[in-house]
Design a protein around this motif. Structure first.
Motif, PDB file in Angstrom:
ATOM      1  N   LEU A   1     -10.263 -10.611   0.816  1.00 27.52           N
ATOM      2  CA  LEU A   1     -10.029  -9.272   1.358  1.00 27.52           C
ATOM      3  C   LEU A   1     -10.379  -9.234   2.847  1.00 27.52           C
ATOM      4  O   LEU A   1     -11.225 -10.003   3.313  1.00 27.52           O
ATOM      5  N   PRO A   2      -9.766  -8.329   3.590  1.00 24.65           N
ATOM      6  CA  PRO A   2     -10.148  -8.172   5.000  1.00 24.65           C
ATOM      7  C   PRO A   2     -11.608  -7.737   5.118  1.00 24.65           C
ATOM      8  O   PRO A   2     -12.174  -7.135   4.201  1.00 24.65           O
ATOM      9  N   GLU A   3     -12.209  -8.038   6.249  1.00 23.64           N
ATOM     10  CA  GLU A   3     -13.580  -7.580   6.493  1.00 23.64           C
ATOM     11  C   GLU A   3     -13.629  -6.062   6.553  1.00 23.64           C
ATOM     12  O   GLU A   3     -12.681  -5.410   6.983  1.00 23.64           O
ATOM     13  N   ARG A   4     -14.748  -5.507   6.099  1.00 26.94           N
ATOM     14  CA  ARG A   4     -14.990  -4.064   6.112  1.00 26.94           C
ATOM     15  C   ARG A   4     -13.876  -3.290   5.418  1.00 26.94           C
ATOM     16  O   ARG A   4     -13.469  -2.211   5.846  1.00 26.94           O
ATOM     17  N   VAL A   5     -13.380  -3.850   4.304  1.00 30.23           N
ATOM     18  CA  VAL A   5     -12.287  -3.210   3.578  1.00 30.23           C
ATOM     19  C   VAL A   5     -12.698  -1.834   3.076  1.00 30.23           C
ATOM     20  O   VAL A   5     -11.863  -0.923   2.972  1.00 30.23           O
TER      21      VAL A   5
END
Length: 198
Positions: free
Chosen positions: A71-75
């Motif tokens: 997942l992308p960071e800070r999702v």
């Protein structure tokens, strides 16, 4: 009084329907419309609406269910994902009406904090069982059912389990192997009852 919900988390072709079957026989609520998970044969235990909303949630953060990446960071700060939260809570209210719910949709584990909030808003106590199957067995099943290359399946196995583990920290949870389930189902059920408090 809060109702319990057990999230069965694992990879597609990871054996979630096998673990779900006795829970379904005992009367657990899996949602109004259930569907098979990819690579797990014909057993239908995944809530279709949660699967569709999970696909949409993943799309909003820039990946798909079969993207072999994390997942992308800070999702959790993603505004597009936050905008979907009321719809997810509504779906839970509509799909689950029994005294005890079970979620056996692999996609949910990739965004567990998102789904945890949706269930908690509906008065559920969230517990988790992580279901592990040997990654090579998962890869072989996905090669048969989805024509995935082994490298893709192994990467997916890694990210599905990593994100499910990370997302379930601090919750009551049990760790099961599919081997334990096949060898001693009673011991596996006892582990769910004792460790996941379900």
């Amino acid at each position: 009084m809060a109702r319990p919900v057990l999230f069965l988390l694992g990879m597609h072709a990871g054996g979630l329907p096998a673990v779900a079957a006795p829970l379904a026989a005992a009367g657990a609520d899996f949602g109004k419309v259930v569907t098979p998970t990819i690579g797990d044969g014909e057993a239908a235990t995944a809530c279709a609406r949660l699967a569709a909303l999970s696909d949409e949630a993943l799309r909003r953060v820039g990946i798909a269910w079969d993207s072999p990446t994390g997942l992308p960071e800070r999702v959790e700060q993603d505004e597009a994902l936050a905008a979907l939260a009321p719809i997810a809570a509504d779906a839970v209210a509509h799909e689950f009406t029994g005294p005890a719910a079970v979620v056996a949709e692999p996609r949910v584990g990739r965004l567990l904090p998102f789904w945890r909030e949706a269930f908690e808003q509906n008065g559920y106590d969230v517990t988790v069982a992580l279901v592990l199957r040997r990654p090579r067995e998962v890869a072989a099943a996905l090669a048969r059912h989805a024509q995935f290359a082994p490298e893709k399946s192994l990467a997916l196995w890694h990210y599905y389990l990593l994100e499910a583990e990370r997302g379930s920290r601090g919750l009551p949870r049990a760790l099961l192997t599919l081997d334990l389930w096949h060898d001693d189902p009673a011991a596996a059920m006892a582990r769910i009852a004792n460790d996941a408090a379900f």
